[in-house]
Design an enzyme around this catalytic site. Sequence first.
Site, PDB file in Angstrom:
ATOM      1  N   HIS A  25      -3.849  -4.944   0.365  1.00 52.48           N
ATOM      2  CA  HIS A  25      -3.405  -5.310   1.724  1.00 52.48           C
ATOM      3  C   HIS A  25      -3.525  -6.824   1.923  1.00 52.48           C
ATOM      4  CE1 HIS A  25      -2.875  -1.412   3.830  1.00 52.48           C
ATOM      5  NE2 HIS A  25      -3.682  -0.965   2.886  1.00 52.48           N
ATOM      6  N   CYS A  66       0.818  -1.217   0.000  1.00 53.39           N
ATOM      7  CA  CYS A  66       0.000   0.000   0.000  1.00 53.39           C
ATOM      8  C   CYS A  66       0.854   1.269   0.000  1.00 53.39           C
ATOM      9  CB  CYS A  66      -1.019  -0.018   1.145  1.00 53.39           C
ATOM     10  SG  CYS A  66      -2.314   1.218   0.897  1.00 53.39           S
ATOM     11  N   GLU A 121      -2.197  -8.634   4.006  1.00 55.31           N
ATOM     12  CA  GLU A 121      -2.195  -9.012   5.437  1.00 55.31           C
ATOM     13  C   GLU A 121      -3.602  -9.125   6.011  1.00 55.31           C
ATOM     14  OE1 GLU A 121      -1.525  -6.075   4.289  1.00 55.31           O
ATOM     15  OE2 GLU A 121      -2.165  -4.495   5.673  1.00 55.31           O
TER      16      GLU A 121
END
Length: 232
Positions: free
Chosen positions: A206, A105, A208
Amino acid sequence: MQPVIGMPQMGNDLFRKYMKSKYVQSLARAGASVKWIEVDDPKAASRETVGCDGLLLPGGADVDPARYGQARSEACGKPNVLRDEAEIQMLAAALDAGKPVFAICRGIQVVNVFFGGTLFQDIREAQQVKHMDFFSRARSCHPIDIHGDSLLHRLLACERTEVNSMHHQAIDALGEGLRVTAESGDGFIEAVEAADYPRLLGVQWHPEHMSRSSARQQALFDAFVRCCGEAK
Ligand code: MN
């Protein structure tokens, strides 16, 4: 010894602790631990980076447009100039030392600016799909098309997949030496790699937040950590 991944300190308020935990969990599943590196002294931060096995540049505030030669528009967020400077120096040190770098990001935007590129300060007027959707962060927001013959293509093992999206900025002019390896349907750059730095991967989404339920997204962390272990 498990690989230690250096990450710039993102802050310790409740929201940032939550955001940090997603990186920690994704890296832990891949067998690595995180060392949070304070950003108030960029020189010290770059030294500490070289002491780690790899660098993960995470999400965060908008990069100061002065870094890419533009005045800040009203839609651009307030910059954190100390973190900008620290991350640029950490990235330089990691690349110089041949350490693997995973940029997510804001991270992909820092990478592009480091290589001399520019950013769209706000894409909300130009976007055709929603690129800022915090509440869908564990699911997908929009598809990306992945270019063949890229690290990303090998890791995700597909030419098209769905990703989440939590950004209102994007890469505009591509930095020198970078190559686009994924794009959104409305034409925004979603991933970059660099021929001269085969251990560098930048993504605009993202992973994660998707990695707990998506083996495909967790594979990005697994490969990064494996690479950090090999580079030791
Ligand atoms: Mn997006």
